[in-house]
Design a protein around this motif. Structure first.
Motif, PDB file in Angstrom:
ATOM      1  N   LEU A 102      57.772  41.342  69.120  1.00  0.00           N
ATOM      2  CA  LEU A 102      58.440  41.561  70.405  1.00  0.00           C
ATOM      3  C   LEU A 102      58.023  40.479  71.389  1.00  0.00           C
ATOM      4  O   LEU A 102      56.892  39.985  71.334  1.00  0.00           O
ATOM      5  CB  LEU A 102      58.052  42.930  70.969  1.00  0.00           C
ATOM      6  N   PRO A 103      58.903  40.104  72.308  1.00  0.00           N
ATOM      7  CA  PRO A 103      58.493  39.131  73.330  1.00  0.00           C
ATOM      8  C   PRO A 103      57.421  39.734  74.231  1.00  0.00           C
ATOM      9  O   PRO A 103      57.406  40.939  74.484  1.00  0.00           O
ATOM     10  CB  PRO A 103      59.796  38.869  74.104  1.00  0.00           C
ATOM     11  N   SER A 104      56.504  38.918  74.681  1.00  0.00           N
ATOM     12  CA  SER A 104      55.399  39.398  75.512  1.00  0.00           C
ATOM     13  C   SER A 104      55.824  39.483  76.976  1.00  0.00           C
ATOM     14  O   SER A 104      56.363  38.525  77.532  1.00  0.00           O
ATOM     15  CB  SER A 104      54.200  38.451  75.371  1.00  0.00           C
ATOM     16  N   ASP A 105      55.582  40.644  77.576  1.00  0.00           N
ATOM     17  CA  ASP A 105      55.866  40.850  79.012  1.00  0.00           C
ATOM     18  C   ASP A 105      57.305  40.484  79.371  1.00  0.00           C
ATOM     19  O   ASP A 105      57.582  39.879  80.402  1.00  0.00           O
ATOM     20  CB  ASP A 105      54.896  40.040  79.882  1.00  0.00           C
ATOM     21  N   TYR A 106      58.240  40.855  78.530  1.00  0.00           N
ATOM     22  CA  TYR A 106      59.645  40.542  78.767  1.00  0.00           C
ATOM     23  C   TYR A 106      60.204  41.466  79.847  1.00  0.00           C
ATOM     24  O   TYR A 106      59.935  42.669  79.843  1.00  0.00           O
ATOM     25  CB  TYR A 106      60.433  40.722  77.470  1.00  0.00           C
TER      26      TYR A 106
END
Length: 218
Positions: free
Chosen positions: A55-59
């Motif tokens: 998952l993208p970080s802090d999206y």
């Protein structure tokens, strides 16, 4: 994952016992996690990175209107009959103070993870793995996990459920936070707990057999 040969239970028991000893002796570190993860992978129990890409970080996830499906992903959820579950998931993401419902603790936890990646991902496999290896759980804490994972007849539940859902989620957060130290990242524990929990469910028939394998608090 298909059920493996009977002797895998012995290997599984050794993996669990080794991790228990590491936790008991405060030696649960990145090396212990890596060795157990690799041993499970040797027997075809490993984190499915293709099905669960990073998952993208802090999206900055957008909060949809939810009046009707507006993307292909939402249309697919609608077709699968998951529209109301999706709306509840969005509500959990939108409200930092929300509490999980008895049958939605996994989605609740995932929403909290998307809010803040320092909140761990939580599901039946993660809770099952924790119950198996965490010798520092009290008997009362272990009983909470048993009630969420097993039916009254001692067989596995399909999902985490029961009156102690919130207590189980809070307990998991508490214990996973205590274990994620000495350089261990939450992602490291995800890659261990998911296959370990799956292996336990595939190869252990009921609560009695589970208890005998993990030999908890006797």
């Amino acid at each position: 994952m298909a059920r493996l040969a009977h002797d895998f239970k012995s290997i599984l028991g050794t993996i669990v016992a080794t991790l228990q000893n590491c936790i008991q002796e405060d030696k649960f570190d990145t090396n212990a996690v890596r060795l157990a993860t690799n041993k499970l992978a040797e027997h075809h129990y490993k984190y499915d990175a293709e099905s669960f890409p990073a998952l993208p970080s802090d999206y900055p996830w957008a909060i949809p209107e939810l009046s009707a499906p507006e993307s292909l992903a939402e249309a697919l959820l609608w077709k699968m009959g998951k529209w109301n579950i999706y709306k509840s998931f969005v509500a959990n993401y939108s409200s930092p103070s929300s509490s999980p419902k008895s049958t939605e603790s996994v989605f609740h936890a995932f929403a909290k993870h998307l809010q803040n990646p320092e909140n761990p991902i939580y599901d039946q496999h993660a809770l099952r793995a924790l119950l198996a290896i965490d010798v520092k759980l009290t008997s009362d804490q272990a009983n909470i996990c048993y009630s969420l994972l097993f039916k009254k007849d001692g067989t596995w539940k399909a999902i985490i459920s029961g009156s102690k859902t919130k207590a189980g989620y809070d307990l998991y957060i508490e214990r996973i936070t205590a274990l994620a130290k000495d350089g261990i990242a939450l992602g490291d524990l995800d890659r261990l707990f998911m296959p370990l929990g799956q292996a336990l469910k595939d190869n252990i028939e009921n609560a009695s057999e589970f208890h005998n394998l993990v030999d908890l608090r006797k």
